[in-house]
Design a protein around this motif. Structure first.
Motif, PDB file in Angstrom:
ATOM      1  N   PHE A 214       0.776  -1.369  -0.062  1.00 22.97           N
ATOM      2  CA  PHE A 214      -0.127   0.063   0.053  1.00 22.97           C
ATOM      3  C   PHE A 214       0.965   1.199  -0.056  1.00 22.97           C
ATOM      4  CE2 PHE A 214      -2.396   3.219   2.218  1.00 22.97           C
ATOM      5  CZ  PHE A 214      -3.721   3.309   1.275  1.00 22.97           C
ATOM      6  N   TRP A 215       1.754   1.247   1.139  1.00 27.54           N
ATOM      7  CA  TRP A 215       2.470   2.794   0.966  1.00 27.54           C
ATOM      8  C   TRP A 215       3.411   2.922   0.073  1.00 27.54           C
ATOM      9  CZ3 TRP A 215      -0.134   6.589   3.272  1.00 27.54           C
ATOM     10  CH2 TRP A 215      -0.883   6.245   4.374  1.00 27.54           C
ATOM     11  N   GLY A 216       4.048   1.547  -0.047  1.00 20.56           N
ATOM     12  CA  GLY A 216       5.222   1.831  -0.910  1.00 20.56           C
ATOM     13  C   GLY A 216       4.910   2.132  -2.374  1.00 20.56           C
TER      14      GLY A 216
ATOM     15  N   PHE B 132       2.911   4.736  -3.065  1.00 21.00           N
ATOM     16  CA  PHE B 132       3.047   6.228  -2.799  1.00 21.00           C
ATOM     17  C   PHE B 132       4.623   6.484  -2.667  1.00 21.00           C
ATOM     18  CE2 PHE B 132      -0.988   4.963  -1.171  1.00 21.00           C
ATOM     19  CZ  PHE B 132      -1.955   6.023  -1.638  1.00 21.00           C
TER      20      PHE B 132
ATOM     21  N   TRP C 155      -5.392  -3.963  -4.476  1.00 18.15           N
ATOM     22  CA  TRP C 155      -4.627  -3.058  -4.560  1.00 18.15           C
ATOM     23  C   TRP C 155      -3.473  -3.229  -5.495  1.00 18.15           C
ATOM     24  CZ3 TRP C 155      -5.343   2.120  -3.163  1.00 18.15           C
ATOM     25  CH2 TRP C 155      -4.090   2.789  -3.178  1.00 18.15           C
TER      26      TRP C 155
ATOM     27  N   TRP D 245       0.000  -0.925  -8.803  1.00 15.91           N
ATOM     28  CA  TRP D 245       1.431  -0.709  -9.157  1.00 15.91           C
ATOM     29  C   TRP D 245       1.485  -0.636 -10.562  1.00 15.91           C
ATOM     30  CZ3 TRP D 245       5.872  -0.646  -6.021  1.00 15.91           C
ATOM     31  CH2 TRP D 245       5.481  -0.744  -4.803  1.00 15.91           C
TER      32      TRP D 245
ATOM     33  N   LEU E 159      -9.105   0.777   5.233  1.00 15.41           N
ATOM     34  CA  LEU E 159      -8.118  -0.250   4.830  1.00 15.41           C
ATOM     35  C   LEU E 159      -8.480  -1.556   5.582  1.00 15.41           C
ATOM     36  CD1 LEU E 159      -4.683   1.323   4.479  1.00 15.41           C
ATOM     37  CD2 LEU E 159      -6.436   1.292   2.966  1.00 15.41           C
TER      38      LEU E 159
ATOM     39  N   PHE F 181      -4.795  -6.280  -0.119  1.00 11.49           N
ATOM     40  CA  PHE F 181      -3.302  -5.986   0.023  1.00 11.49           C
ATOM     41  C   PHE F 181      -2.331  -6.965   0.149  1.00 11.49           C
ATOM     42  CE2 PHE F 181      -6.338  -2.774   2.006  1.00 11.49           C
ATOM     43  CZ  PHE F 181      -6.058  -1.630   1.228  1.00 11.49           C
TER      44      PHE F 181
ATOM     45  N   LEU G 114      -3.630   7.893  -7.952  1.00 11.76           N
ATOM     46  CA  LEU G 114      -3.646   7.464  -6.615  1.00 11.76           C
ATOM     47  C   LEU G 114      -4.903   7.911  -5.802  1.00 11.76           C
ATOM     48  CD1 LEU G 114      -0.015   8.354  -5.504  1.00 11.76           C
ATOM     49  CD2 LEU G 114      -0.936   5.996  -5.790  1.00 11.76           C
TER      50      LEU G 114
END
Lengths: 36, 485
Positions: free
Chosen positions: A11-13, A15, B68, B72, B204, B215, B271
């Motif tokens: 998730f944070w990666g 961003f 999610w 990427w 989340l 996730f 995003l």
């Protein structure tokens, strides 16, 4: 623990990597415009 | 209320179309906005073209389904654009053309190569516009309660009208407006959606509880994720509606800044949209198709005004992409096919008329296909991916290879375009579904490009001088028109 890590990364990666890429591009652009 | 927002929005779009008609005095204005765009409008039109229903409907739909990890893929965009700014644009824009097939025609000294490129552009555009028309129908259905079919017809009519009237100037400035609407719509919706779900952390956690693969990397098979990323990356470099924007911007400095602007906007919008997608999973875990998630959120979760803005944003995203493709397809018909093959001496007025008719034909075709049941019911994002794969398979090698390798020949380029499209299409129908069709398409295209180029006569010097310093330094510049070969 590893699940939390995976979730954090996935998730944070995204961003972090996106922001890093934009900064990278900006630095490259500055370099080009200064005449390399 | 939501109707009012839509009405105001469309009035503005038509205003821009009308203004642009006054500002258009020749073909260069019509197709590439006279090559005078600055970095803000240039970057915005690139970003708006990139951000399509694929983003607002499709990405949300697919994240709703697989989680999610799909997000990427967003990373492929900055890298692709960076490549364009650093490697492709400096060489590609040395000769300002009006269309991508015109570049192919000049670099590969061949009308045949130019025509093949134009036909591929036309066919692929129809496929892509279909995806957007489906999404337009969905929005009309949710907002106005219209039958999906009526919505699709209305959506198509509005688009065709302002594109025909105003050409590229209209498209670029409408894109700018649409980008602002998109950005505001997305940026305002996110905090509201988060408040409904008691903050990011809770959202989340809820999403994970609803769908445990959200996730993890398990939602999509690894090879598929990677190869889809490849499709996006290759496609972002060489799709005609994007490279033509390089010709529309003033100079290299403008292009570099415009691309930075586009990268930032596209990344941020993506995003935000992906976060909204996760919200959608929590609000509406069960939907007949993931594509409905965003329109339903806009209609039921957000306050009326913001919801209306969000729906206008979705519509903007679709329209800004389709108008660009209509321009590309119209120019392929009038400049690359009609004028090149049938009527080289056609007058300026006549060509603009052919272009406008062309835009009408290409705009209506997807609707007719959809109404007769072809391509209905696909997830929007999957149609978008297929288009991207087709474009990457046919144009990446001839465009990028053409400006980097002097040995690339006419025969090599034609073989690469046809072979790439055929391989990509065959894989889509018969191949394994865990590898994106761009992989076989691109590989076949690359192999043919190099192999055929190596065994055919080297290109004439005239075809190379515009793009390679070494060649132009070696001999005097020729004035022979190499596109007539």
């Amino acid at each position: 623990m590893s699940m939390i890590l995976e979730r954090g990364f996935i998730f944070w990666g995204l961003f972090l990597v996106s922001a890093a890429t934009i900064v990278g591009y900006w630095l490259w652009m500055r370099y080009e415009e200064d005449g390399g | 209320m939501q109707l009012l927002i839509f009405a105001a929005y469309f009035a503005l779009v038509f205003g821009i179309g009308w203004y642009s008609l006054q500002a258009t005095s020749n073909e260069e204005d019509y197709w590439i906005a006279g090559g005078k765009l600055g970095w803000a409008v240039g970057g915005a039109t690139l970003a708006a073209t990139h951000t399509s229903a694929g983003t607002f409907i499709g990405t949300i739909g697919i994240i709703h389904t697989v989680g999610w990890s799909f997000g990427w893929l967003v990373l492929s965009i900055p890298f692709a654009y960076w490549f364009v700014a650093a490697v492709l644009a400096p060489r590609f824009t040395r000769e300002r053309e009006l269309t991508l097939p015109a570049f192919i025609g000049r670099r590969y000294y061949s009308k045949a190569a130019r025509s093949v490129a134009a036909v591929i552009v036309l066919v692929a555009t129809v496929v892509f516009i279909q995806a957007q028309v489906v999404a337009g129908g969905l929005v009309a259905n949710i907002v106005f309660g219209l039958p999906t079919t009526t919505g699709m017809v209305l959506f198509t009519v509005v688009l065709i009208l302002y594109t025909i009237v105003g050409g590229m100037i209209a498209v670029a400035y409408t894109d700018f407006l649409q980008l602002i609407v998109m950005f505001i719509g997305a940026a305002v919706s996110l905090p509201l959606a988060l408040r409904h779900l008691d903050g990011l952390g809770n959202m989340l956690a809820y999403a994970e509880a609803m769908n445990p693969v959200t996730f993890t990397w398990q939602g999509l098979p690894g090879p598929l994720l990677f190869t889809m990323g490849l499709a996006f990356m290759l496609g972002s470099v060489a799709t005609p509606e994007k490279v033509i924007r390089l010709y529309a911007m003033k100079d290299m400095k403008t292009i570099r800044r415009g691309i930075l602007f586009a990268i930032i906007i596209v990344t941020v919008v993506n995003l935000i949209v992906m976060l909204l997608a996760v919200g959608g999973m929590v609000f509406f875990p069960q939907l007949p198709t993931g594509d409905l998630a965003m329109p339903v959120i806009a209609r039921t979760v957000l306050p009326t005004f913001i919801g209306g803005l969000m729906l206008a944003a979705i519509t903007s995203a679709m329209m800004s992409t389709v108008d660009s493709l209509l321009i590309v397809a119209g120019s392929a018909l009038s400049e690359d096919i009609y004028q090149t093959l049938f009527d080289p001496d056609a007058s300026h007025e006549r060509r603009l008329w052919i272009a406008r008719i062309g835009i009408g034909v290409v705009g209506v075709a997807p609707l007719i296909l959809l109404l007769s049941g072809v391509g209905e019911g696909e997830l929007v994002q999957l149609i978008v991916l297929l288009f991207t794969a087709l474009m990457a398979s046919s144009f990446f090698m001839p465009v990028v290879g053409g400006v980097l390798w002097q040995g690339a020949t006419r025969e090599g380029a034609i073989a690469a375009m046809i072979g790439g499209v055929v391989a990509c299409g065959l894989w889509e129908v018969y191949g394994s579904s865990i590898i994106d069709p761009v992989v076989p398409g691109f590989l076949v295209s690359a192999v043919l490009f190099f192999a055929v180029s190596l065994v055919t006569p080297r290109p004439p010097r005239e075809a190379l001088t515009p793009y390679f310093d070494e060649v132009s330094a070696r001999g005097d510049r020729s004035t022979i028109d190499v596109t007539q070969g």
